[in-house]
Design a protein around this motif. Structure first.
Motif, PDB file in Angstrom:
ATOM      1  N   GLY A  93     -21.827 -25.480  15.605  1.00  0.00           N
ATOM      2  CA  GLY A  93     -21.654 -26.478  16.657  1.00  0.00           C
ATOM      3  C   GLY A  93     -20.716 -26.037  17.763  1.00  0.00           C
ATOM      4  N   ARG A  94     -20.075 -24.866  17.608  1.00  0.00           N
ATOM      5  CA  ARG A  94     -19.090 -24.429  18.607  1.00  0.00           C
ATOM      6  C   ARG A  94     -19.758 -23.769  19.804  1.00  0.00           C
ATOM      7  NH1 ARG A  94     -16.360 -20.418  17.424  1.00  0.00           N
ATOM      8  NH2 ARG A  94     -17.514 -19.673  15.616  1.00  0.00           N
ATOM      9  N   TRP A  95     -20.939 -23.178  19.576  1.00  0.00           N
ATOM     10  CA  TRP A  95     -21.535 -22.326  20.604  1.00  0.00           C
ATOM     11  C   TRP A  95     -21.892 -23.090  21.885  1.00  0.00           C
ATOM     12  CZ3 TRP A  95     -26.599 -22.551  22.559  1.00  0.00           C
ATOM     13  CH2 TRP A  95     -27.417 -23.524  21.978  1.00  0.00           C
ATOM     14  N   ASP A  96     -22.120 -24.400  21.755  1.00  0.00           N
ATOM     15  CA  ASP A  96     -22.525 -25.162  22.933  1.00  0.00           C
ATOM     16  C   ASP A  96     -21.339 -25.762  23.676  1.00  0.00           C
ATOM     17  OD1 ASP A  96     -24.560 -25.890  24.552  1.00  0.00           O
ATOM     18  OD2 ASP A  96     -25.002 -27.768  23.530  1.00  0.00           O
ATOM     19  N   MET A  97     -20.130 -25.657  23.087  1.00  0.00           N
ATOM     20  CA  MET A  97     -18.948 -26.258  23.712  1.00  0.00           C
ATOM     21  C   MET A  97     -17.888 -25.216  24.064  1.00  0.00           C
ATOM     22  SD  MET A  97     -18.572 -29.670  21.322  1.00  0.00           S
ATOM     23  CE  MET A  97     -18.611 -28.717  19.798  1.00  0.00           C
ATOM     24  N   ASN A  98     -17.748 -24.213  23.221  1.00  0.00           N
ATOM     25  CA  ASN A  98     -16.740 -23.174  23.434  1.00  0.00           C
ATOM     26  C   ASN A  98     -17.339 -22.046  24.271  1.00  0.00           C
ATOM     27  OD1 ASN A  98     -15.169 -20.763  23.024  1.00  0.00           O
ATOM     28  ND2 ASN A  98     -14.136 -21.826  21.351  1.00  0.00           N
ATOM     29  N   PRO A  99     -16.764 -21.746  25.446  1.00  0.00           N
ATOM     30  CA  PRO A  99     -17.337 -20.692  26.299  1.00  0.00           C
ATOM     31  C   PRO A  99     -17.417 -19.332  25.601  1.00  0.00           C
ATOM     32  CG  PRO A  99     -15.748 -22.001  27.526  1.00  0.00           C
ATOM     33  CD  PRO A  99     -15.630 -22.431  26.101  1.00  0.00           C
ATOM     34  N   ALA A 100     -16.394 -18.984  24.826  1.00  0.00           N
ATOM     35  CA  ALA A 100     -16.407 -17.695  24.137  1.00  0.00           C
ATOM     36  C   ALA A 100     -17.511 -17.653  23.085  1.00  0.00           C
ATOM     37  CB  ALA A 100     -15.048 -17.430  23.487  1.00  0.00           C
ATOM     38  N   ALA A 101     -17.656 -18.754  22.335  1.00  0.00           N
ATOM     39  CA  ALA A 101     -18.717 -18.815  21.327  1.00  0.00           C
ATOM     40  C   ALA A 101     -20.086 -18.808  21.995  1.00  0.00           C
ATOM     41  CB  ALA A 101     -18.545 -20.064  20.465  1.00  0.00           C
ATOM     42  N   ARG A 102     -20.180 -19.462  23.136  1.00  0.00           N
ATOM     43  CA  ARG A 102     -21.449 -19.466  23.879  1.00  0.00           C
ATOM     44  C   ARG A 102     -21.809 -18.053  24.327  1.00  0.00           C
ATOM     45  NH1 ARG A 102     -25.853 -22.926  24.974  1.00  0.00           N
ATOM     46  NH2 ARG A 102     -27.052 -21.814  26.538  1.00  0.00           N
ATOM     47  N   ALA A 103     -20.824 -17.310  24.804  1.00  0.00           N
ATOM     48  CA  ALA A 103     -21.064 -15.930  25.232  1.00  0.00           C
ATOM     49  C   ALA A 103     -21.505 -15.072  24.043  1.00  0.00           C
ATOM     50  CB  ALA A 103     -19.808 -15.350  25.867  1.00  0.00           C
ATOM     51  N   ASP A 104     -20.863 -15.279  22.887  1.00  0.00           N
ATOM     52  CA  ASP A 104     -21.267 -14.531  21.695  1.00  0.00           C
ATOM     53  C   ASP A 104     -22.688 -14.886  21.280  1.00  0.00           C
ATOM     54  OD1 ASP A 104     -18.810 -13.308  21.586  1.00  0.00           O
ATOM     55  OD2 ASP A 104     -17.968 -14.690  20.102  1.00  0.00           O
ATOM     56  N   HIS A 105     -23.013 -16.166  21.374  1.00  0.00           N
ATOM     57  CA  HIS A 105     -24.362 -16.607  21.023  1.00  0.00           C
ATOM     58  C   HIS A 105     -25.401 -15.981  21.940  1.00  0.00           C
ATOM     59  CE1 HIS A 105     -27.801 -19.356  21.713  1.00  0.00           C
ATOM     60  NE2 HIS A 105     -27.785 -19.469  20.389  1.00  0.00           N
TER      61      HIS A 105
END
Length: 694
Positions: A93-105
């Motif tokens: 659930g972090r990938w859609d809210m955390n910019p760093a997690a989104r970049a990793d995704h």
């Protein structure tokens, strides 16, 4: 120890894979994903090595089908790891809210798309690409669109789908282009016009035709696939001809009927009309307009699609996909290396390894590129791993061992040295590090260095026993453990520069260490070397108890012997004799041992004088005498002739001291003569040890 300039030279050889960015900004790979990728990598390398050895041993060519199957299994295993990492981010659930997690995704999505595209285009001998490209595109680009199209068609199916303005047919055609035959058939059967003759005829057609995915999964050959595709197109053309001019079902039939070369060149084919991007245009054109195109002909189709979409802007990821579709490996790797944020090193190195075994990467080097491409990427990735915790350093070693160029071997030595140097502050960590070196075949060149580093640390902390233990293991134990690990004795000892046993150099290092320890803290050294069991015989050297005591804790096996150091023999035996004297054991049990070692020159002059004054003089007047006639005469001769030795300044005794010592020895000699020949203690000199001193 590896010098800093060697590291700089090798990193200079690598250059920068990060497009001129500061490599210090490149973070270490994620630990868990790195671990899983390494497991896939290592497992495949072992299998590939086994095949190579089998071919060399039997001189029988490799089974191409088996090798291809093994490589495809490796490629799919890598894909599963990237997909698992991506899905784990989604579930968090972090990938859609955390910019760093989104970049990793997003990075994992890009990597997975390129990896699976290269599998379709560049691996295996099968020329069947149309269904696999469709599956690839649907999986990576249409994941959300497919759900939306189905939902739109489902909602519109309850309206009058035969109306010319019905919104039912466009999403239905898009599902058909994505090869979702079953979903298209279900929607047609559920729509309001399901009883229409033309719709019913199309439903009957769809029931009889297989989807491209089904043909691929069923193992259809290229010939079978092309024949089936032609039959589907012919049947669709017949239905298209029979349908009324304005019937909306004709939109769907045009997908399955394909298009002519003329229509394609005029941009009137179904792919040109319904595609939104150049990638979609290429995939749909290959699947429905030219399904019989071979892999080698895809480049021509890609160029044709590019010519008719000149107004479309493309980004760096598009260029990567274009290079992958063209199988322009040098350009592909250059583009990937210029975008480390989107295509990290842990992706590129495995892609390169996969292409290497597929025969898509050259083995040769050149003046401008002295390191082979695969080795270069293995070294670059190892460098990134070394930016993380020590566990990642261990992973770096496993990647570097798979390389074979001289530069990679040097880099392996550097990383191994750094990895093991960080372990020398703890016995358990050092044992594990030595096992790693043994596995890498670097015990002889680096193992002894690490042991001596541990020796110096223990010496500084005052651990005399640990100090001597690791010194002995450095000179004898490592070679023995290499032999036990399966190497021949010569292979194990050659890197150490010795043949069959420790040489003078190693013996002198041990002797120098013991002399230094004795000068610093002789009582502490004797206490450290004292045996726990005073009943241990002095006649056998080295005893099993001594070998056990001088074996570092947690190492596998036992010291097979001791280094050929006279000082080591002297101090270990002296410690036993000293312990016996402290325990008030009879002097005849231990005094003759000390005399024999002094006579053989095993002790330094200063220590010899100390032993005579502190250990022997106090017992010379005892009755029964501590020495027999022979030992008393040997000690007397040593004292009387010491003044002529080069070490006079150490042995020299004052006149009164000499007179007193001579008197005591005379008394001891007289009593020994009266008692007759009785000899209770002796030193056992190993047959292989000759000479005096060290």
């Amino acid at each position: 120890p590896v010098r800093a300039r060697e590291v700089e030279a090798l990193t200079g050889l690598l250059g920068s894979r990060h497009g001129g960015s500061d490599k210090r900004d490149v973070k270490a790979p994620p630990l868990e994903l790195s671990k899983r990728l390494l497991a896939r990598f290592s497992s495949f390398q072992v299998k590939a090595k086994a095949i190579q050895e089998q071919v060399e041993a039997t001189q029988v060519p490799v089974d191409t089908a088996h090798a291809e199957e093994m490589l495809l299994g490796y490629a799919k295993g890598l894909s599963s790891e990237f997909r698992s990492a991506r899905d784990q981010l989604r579930r968090s659930g972090r990938w859609d809210m955390n910019p760093a997690a989104r970049a990793d995704h997003d990075s994992l999505c890009f990597c997975l798309a390129v990896l699976e595209l290269v599998q379709v285009i560049g691996i295996g001998s099968s020329a069947l690409t149309a269904p696999r490209l469709l599956q690839w595109y649907s999986s990576h680009y249409l994941e959300e669109d497919l759900v939306e199209w189905w939902q739109q068609a489902k909602e519109a199916s309850q309206e009058d789908v035969l109306d010319k303005d019905s919104s039912f047919w466009e999403p239905l055609c898009r599902l058909a282009l994505a090869d979702y035959r079953t979903e298209v058939l279900d929607l047609l059967q559920q729509c309001t016009a399901s009883r229409d003759d033309q719709v019913a005829a199309v439903c009957n057609f769809l029931r009889r035709m297989p989807s491209q995915r089904q043909m691929d999964e069923g193992g259809a050959s290229t010939v079978e696939f092309c024949q089936c595709a032609r039959e589907i197109q012919s049947e669709a053309e017949r239905l298209l001809t029979e349908a009324p001019k304005d019937h909306p079902v004709k939109q769907l039939l045009r997908v399955y009927a394909g298009s002519s070369q003329t229509s394609f060149e005029a941009n009137e084919d179904i792919a040109a009309k319904m595609s939104r991007t150049w990638v979609e245009d290429f995939v749909f054109a290959q699947a429905w307009v030219f399904p019989d195109l071979r892999r080698t002909e895809l480049g021509d189709l890609l160029r044709s699609v590019a010519r008719r979409r000149t107004s479309e802007s493309i980004d760096d990821v598009d260029r990567v996909l274009f290079a992958a579709l063209m199988l322009d490996v040098p350009e592909l790797l250059q583009l990937l290396s210029s975008m480390p944020d989107r295509f990290p090193g842990f992706f590129v190195v495995h892609l390169v390894d996969m292409l290497y075994f597929a025969g898509r990467i050259a083995f040769e080097t050149s003046t401008s590129q002295p390191v082979p491409p695969r080795d270069w990427h293995l070294m670059a990735y190892a460098e990134e791993l070394c930016r993380g915790p020590r566990e990642l350093w261990r992973y770096a070693l496993d990647y570097l061992r798979a390389a074979g160029s001289p530069g990679a071997v040097r880099f392996l030595t550097i990383v191994a040295d750094r990895y093991c140097a960080a372990a020398t502050s703890d016995d358990a960590a050092l044992v594990e590090a030595l096992a790693v070196l043994a596995d890498l075949g670097l015990s002889g060149s680096l193992g002894r260095q690490q042991c001596w580093r541990r020796v110096h640390q223990l010496r500084a902390s005052g651990d005399h026993l640990g100090c001597v233990r690791w010194a002995c293991w450095a000179e004898v134990g490592i070679a023995a453990s290499d032999v036990n690990a399966g190497k021949t004795r010569q292979e194990a000892l050659e890197p150490m520069g010795v043949e069959g046993k420790t040489g003078p150099g190693s013996a002198s290092k041990i002797s120098e260490l013991l002399d230094a320890l004795a000068d610093e803290d002789l009582p502490g050294l004797l206490a450290a070397l004292a045996p726990p069991d005073l009943e241990e015989s002095l006649d056998h050297f080295p005893s099993n108890g001594l070998l056990l005591r001088l074996t570092p804790p947690m190492v596998r096996g036992l010291l097979p012997s001791l280094p050929a150091s006279g000082r080591l023999c002297f101090f270990t035996q002296y410690a036993r004799c000293h312990a016996l004297r402290k325990a008030q054991k009879p002097a005849p049990l231990w005094a003759p041992v000390l005399v024999n070692m002094l006579v053989q020159g095993m002790a330094s002059p200063s220590i010899a004088r100390f032993v005579i004054a502190e250990e022997l003089v106090p017992v010379l007047e005892e009755d029964p005498p501590p020495l027999d006639t022979e030992d008393a005469l040997l000690l007397m001769r040593l004292v009387q002739t010491s003044g002529g030795l080069q070490e006079k300044e150490f042995y020299a005794l004052g006149g009164e001291e000499v007179e007193e010592l001579t008197r005591l020895l005379g008394t001891c000699l007289s009593r020994s003569i009266l008692r007759g020949p009785t000899r209770l203690g002796a030193v056992a000199e190993p047959a292989s040890w000759g000479g005096r001193g060290a």
